[in-house]
Design an enzyme around this catalytic site. Structure first.
Site, PDB file in Angstrom:
ATOM      1  N   ARG A   1       0.804  15.777  12.705  1.00  8.85           N
ATOM      2  CA  ARG A   1       1.397  15.386  11.427  1.00  8.85           C
ATOM      3  C   ARG A   1       1.628  16.561  10.471  1.00  8.85           C
ATOM      4  NH1 ARG A   1      -0.879   9.723   9.314  1.00  8.85           N
ATOM      5  NH2 ARG A   1       1.088   9.761   8.181  1.00  8.85           N
TER       6      ARG A   1
ATOM      7  N   ARG B   1      -8.965   0.248   4.354  1.00  6.26           N
ATOM      8  CA  ARG B   1      -8.052   1.205   3.710  1.00  6.26           C
ATOM      9  C   ARG B   1      -6.739   0.536   3.343  1.00  6.26           C
ATOM     10  NH1 ARG B   1      -6.914   6.540   6.823  1.00  6.26           N
ATOM     11  NH2 ARG B   1      -5.533   6.578   5.047  1.00  6.26           N
TER      12      ARG B   1
ATOM     13  N   LYS C   1       0.829  -1.211   0.000  1.00  6.25           N
ATOM     14  CA  LYS C   1       0.000   0.000   0.000  1.00  6.25           C
ATOM     15  C   LYS C   1       0.863   1.261   0.000  1.00  6.25           C
ATOM     16  CE  LYS C   1      -1.701   1.813   3.989  1.00  6.25           C
ATOM     17  NZ  LYS C   1      -1.459   3.251   4.161  1.00  6.25           N
ATOM     18  N   ASN C   2       1.819   1.319   0.898  1.00  5.17           N
ATOM     19  CA  ASN C   2       2.565   2.573   1.043  1.00  5.17           C
ATOM     20  C   ASN C   2       3.558   2.810  -0.095  1.00  5.17           C
ATOM     21  OD1 ASN C   2       1.088   3.193   3.222  1.00  5.17           O
ATOM     22  ND2 ASN C   2       2.676   2.749   4.749  1.00  5.17           N
TER      23      ASN C   2
ATOM     24  N   ASP D   1       4.174   1.259  12.024  1.00  5.82           N
ATOM     25  CA  ASP D   1       2.967   0.647  11.451  1.00  5.82           C
ATOM     26  C   ASP D   1       2.720  -0.772  11.970  1.00  5.82           C
ATOM     27  OD1 ASP D   1       2.554   2.952  10.057  1.00  5.82           O
ATOM     28  OD2 ASP D   1       3.375   2.214   8.175  1.00  5.82           O
TER      29      ASP D   1
ATOM     30  N   CYS E   1      -4.618  13.910  12.224  1.00  2.54           N
ATOM     31  CA  CYS E   1      -5.272  12.610  12.154  1.00  2.54           C
ATOM     32  C   CYS E   1      -5.298  12.038  13.558  1.00  2.54           C
ATOM     33  CB  CYS E   1      -4.559  11.683  11.179  1.00  2.54           C
ATOM     34  SG  CYS E   1      -2.966  11.157  11.774  1.00  2.54           S
TER      35      CYS E   1
HETATM   36  N1  EPU Z   1       6.952  14.932  10.056  1.00  2.00           N
HETATM   37  C1  EPU Z   1       7.217  16.256  10.261  1.00  2.00           C
HETATM   38  N2  EPU Z   1       7.176  17.088   9.178  1.00  2.00           N
HETATM   39  C2  EPU Z   1       6.879  16.654   7.938  1.00  2.00           C
HETATM   40  C3  EPU Z   1       6.605  15.291   7.725  1.00  2.00           C
HETATM   41  C4  EPU Z   1       6.653  14.458   8.824  1.00  2.00           C
HETATM   42  O1  EPU Z   1       7.491  16.677  11.376  1.00  2.00           O
HETATM   43  O2  EPU Z   1       6.843  17.459   7.008  1.00  2.00           O
HETATM   44  C5  EPU Z   1       7.010  14.008  11.203  1.00  2.00           C
HETATM   45  C6  EPU Z   1       5.722  13.232  11.410  1.00  2.00           C
HETATM   46  O3  EPU Z   1       4.799  13.983  12.179  1.00  2.00           O
HETATM   47  C7  EPU Z   1       6.220  11.982  12.097  1.00  2.00           C
HETATM   48  C8  EPU Z   1       7.547  11.737  11.425  1.00  2.00           C
HETATM   49  O4  EPU Z   1       7.935  12.988  10.870  1.00  2.00           O
HETATM   50  O5  EPU Z   1       6.437  12.259  13.442  1.00  2.00           O
HETATM   51  C9  EPU Z   1       7.558  10.690  10.344  1.00  2.00           C
HETATM   52  O6  EPU Z   1       6.456  10.878   9.476  1.00  2.00           O
HETATM   53  P1  EPU Z   1       6.510  10.543   7.927  1.00  2.00           P
HETATM   54  O7  EPU Z   1       6.490  11.825   7.162  1.00  2.00           O
HETATM   55  O8  EPU Z   1       7.626   9.615   7.659  1.00  2.00           O
HETATM   56  O9  EPU Z   1       5.130   9.816   7.719  1.00  2.00           O
HETATM   57  P2  EPU Z   1       4.309   9.824   6.366  1.00  2.00           P
HETATM   58  O10 EPU Z   1       5.254   9.872   5.237  1.00  2.00           O
HETATM   59  O11 EPU Z   1       3.241  10.842   6.419  1.00  2.00           O
HETATM   60  C10 EPU Z   1       4.314   7.250   6.020  1.00  2.00           C
HETATM   61  C11 EPU Z   1       3.309   6.119   5.943  1.00  2.00           C
HETATM   62  C12 EPU Z   1       2.700   5.881   7.318  1.00  2.00           C
HETATM   63  C13 EPU Z   1       3.835   5.539   8.286  1.00  2.00           C
HETATM   64  C14 EPU Z   1       4.871   6.662   8.298  1.00  2.00           C
HETATM   65  C15 EPU Z   1       6.078   6.354   9.135  1.00  2.00           C
HETATM   66  C16 EPU Z   1       2.440   6.250   3.716  1.00  2.00           C
HETATM   67  C17 EPU Z   1       1.284   6.464   2.829  1.00  2.00           C
HETATM   68  N3  EPU Z   1       2.254   6.463   5.000  1.00  2.00           N
HETATM   69  O12 EPU Z   1       3.602   8.403   6.435  1.00  2.00           O
HETATM   70  O13 EPU Z   1       1.848   4.739   7.169  1.00  2.00           O
HETATM   71  O14 EPU Z   1       3.321   5.365   9.576  1.00  2.00           O
HETATM   72  O15 EPU Z   1       5.340   6.895   6.939  1.00  2.00           O
HETATM   73  O16 EPU Z   1       6.702   5.199   8.699  1.00  2.00           O
HETATM   74  O17 EPU Z   1       3.499   5.848   3.263  1.00  2.00           O
HETATM   75  C18 EPU Z   1       0.062   3.319   7.691  1.00  2.00           C
HETATM   76  O18 EPU Z   1       0.345   2.675   6.666  1.00  2.00           O
HETATM   77  O19 EPU Z   1      -0.738   2.897   8.558  1.00  2.00           O
HETATM   78  C19 EPU Z   1       0.702   4.615   7.898  1.00  2.00           C
HETATM   79  C20 EPU Z   1       0.222   5.525   8.728  1.00  2.00           C
END
Ligand code: EPU
Length: 431
Positions: free
Chosen positions: A121, A400, A22-23, A308, A116
């Site tokens: 986030r 999802r 998915k991701n 995750d 969320c």
């Molecule tokens: N963060 C910031 N600033 C940013 C972006 C992120 O401070 O601009 C922080 C976030 O708040 C968090 C950390 O950095 O504390 C890491 O977040 P990340 O950006 O890596 O998360 P994401 O890219 O939004 C993806 C996955 C999530 C998974 C996270 C962490 C997808 C679609 N989503 O989210 O997957 O938990 O990486 O590995 O790839 C799930 O599949 O259930 C899911 C939530």
């Protein structure tokens, strides 16, 4: 709205094929914005999030055609560059259309996703990285808005969050950099296999990204990308969810179609819990015949323990023989499942970004509420070992990210059925 009813006590046994990741597939779909030629993705899981991403892309002029596990995406109209709040707010991953839109069209209006259930986030690193490439993103009316002269310009940058690197910010910036003029050096890139997979797709579309899978990515921009065909990798999180189910039910479960090297820390954690793990090149098998041993886990960016899988492992800790400690370092508020696990008779105490889990001899089935994708998976696993019936409401969360989870658990001998949620009958009040 559907609910899942789980009757606890069955031992999971058999083989299950992992679905496509998915991701990885969500940003790979967004990559179709970078070319007018078709991008063909195979082994695409049938998930709500995939459908939501397809809806967003259709709004952006990308025709999405699905035939079984194959998805063909082709940009047919570049006049509409707005990703609206109504769609983006239902799925944060839609933010990854931002980089491709700016890079290919020189304009984007993408709703900010908002918070969320597991916290604020922020998207500051997405914005920072694209701005370093010259995107000039402003926030207007809740939207990230950019209008620039193409091409963007390659640059050196460090992308960092309080908690390490960012998965989707890395994907977004790389998708911006592939069409920029010159070289981009991205330090502290997320090393998650899903990021590496997007990079591989982009390279097969004619991009030049080196260091794929590492912390430092070098992107040599090019003026145009072409179409490509790509087979998605197996979903490591989904696979591990089945493996944890096998371990909790003292079962014998093999997951096919995955890369075990992506699950090293998970395998080590299962071994520490007393689970027997066998592996082949593209499969993993777990067997357990005794109560699980407690274990401490701390979530970290890849290759650390994945956030995750935190909820699913917590479900296992709830029935382990002793005290386990979970420390959540990626999303310190990602503990919505705790209150629901308590309803099943678990003994969990939350203290800040930690949870202290004292294993209990038995859980007892109850009605619980799914609050997010992985929390729902944890409740389903807990239901498999709880006495009696567990009813999980709001299962759209689980749909999802897990394809036909009830059918696949049934194929492993799990007793899970899906039913429509009957409407609540209100008792008339005579006030
Ligand atoms: N963060 C910031 N600033 C940013 C972006 C992120 O401070 O601009 C922080 C976030 O708040 C968090 C950390 O950095 O504390 C890491 O977040 P990340 O950006 O890596 O998360 P994401 O890219 O939004 C993806 C996955 C999530 C998974 C996270 C962490 C997808 C679609 N989503 O989210 O997957 O938990 O990486 O590995 O790839 C799930 O599949 O259930 C899911 C939530």
């Amino acid at each position: 709205m559907d609910r899942l009813i789980v009757t606890g006590g069955a031992r999971l046994e058999g083989r299950v094929a992992a679905a496509g990741s998915k991701n990885a597939v969500l940003p790979c779909m967004a990559a179709a914005l970078l070319t007018d030629e078709p991008v063909v993705l195979h082994r695409v899981p049938d998930l709500r999030d995939v459908r939501t991403m397809a809806q967003i892309l259709e709004r952006l002029g990308v025709k999405c055609t699905r035939d079984g596990g194959t998805l063909v995406l082709q940009t047919v109209d570049r006049s509409q560059s707005e990703a609206p709040y109504d769609l983006v707010s239902t799925m944060r991953a839609s933010i990854c259309v931002l980089g491709p839109l700016i890079a290919r069209r020189g304009e984007a209006r993408v709703s900010m996703p908002g918070g969320c259930v597991f916290g604020v986030r922020p998207v500051d690193q997405h914005v920072k990285g694209l701005n370093v490439l010259g995107a000039q993103i402003a926030v207007e009316g809740g939207y990230l808005v950019s209008q620039v002269r193409r091409p963007l310009k390659g640059a050196d940058m460090f992308l960092g969050t309080r908690f390490g690197s960012s998965v989707l910010a890395t994907a977004n910036v790389v998708m911006g950099a592939v069409l920029a003029r010159g070289l981009t050096c991205l330090e502290n890139a997320a090393m998650e296999p899903e990021v590496a997979e997007v990079c591989r797709l982009l390279n097969s579309m004619g991009a030049s990204i080196s260091g794929v899978g590492g912390h430092k990515l070098l992107v040599e921009g090019t003026s145009a990308l072409h179409g490509a065909e790509h087979v998605m990798s197996g979903d490591r999180i989904e696979a591990a969810t089945f493996l944890v189910g096998g371990a909790m039910t003292k079962g014998d479960v093999t997951v096919d179609g995955i890369d075990p090297t992506q699950l090293t820390v998970v395998i080590e954690t299962l071994l520490e819990m007393g689970v027997a793990v066998d592996r082949g090149q593209d499969w993993l098998r777990v067997r357990a015949d005794a109560p699980l041993r407690p274990v401490d886990v701390t979530t970290m960016p890849y290759p650390g323990f994945p956030t995750d899988l935190q909820a699913q492992f917590m479900a296992a800790m709830c029935v382990a023989d002793g005290i386990s400690v979970v420390t959540e370092r990626i999303f310190p508020d990602r503990f919505m499942h705790v209150a629901e696990l308590l309803r099943l008779g678990a003994d969990v105490r939350k203290e800040g970004p930690q949870a202290i889990v004292k294993g209990v001899p038995r859980l007892s089935g109850a009605t619980v509420m799914a609050s997010d994708l992985r929390a729902s998976a944890a409740l389903l696993l807990a239901g498999l070992v709880a006495d009696g019936e567990t009813e999980i409401r709001r299962v759209y969360h689980i749909d999802r990210g897990y394809e036909r989870i009830d059918d696949r658990l049934r194929a492993l001998q799990g007793q899970v059925r899906r039913e429509a949620q009957p409407p609540v009958e209100a008792t008339p009040l005579d006030w």
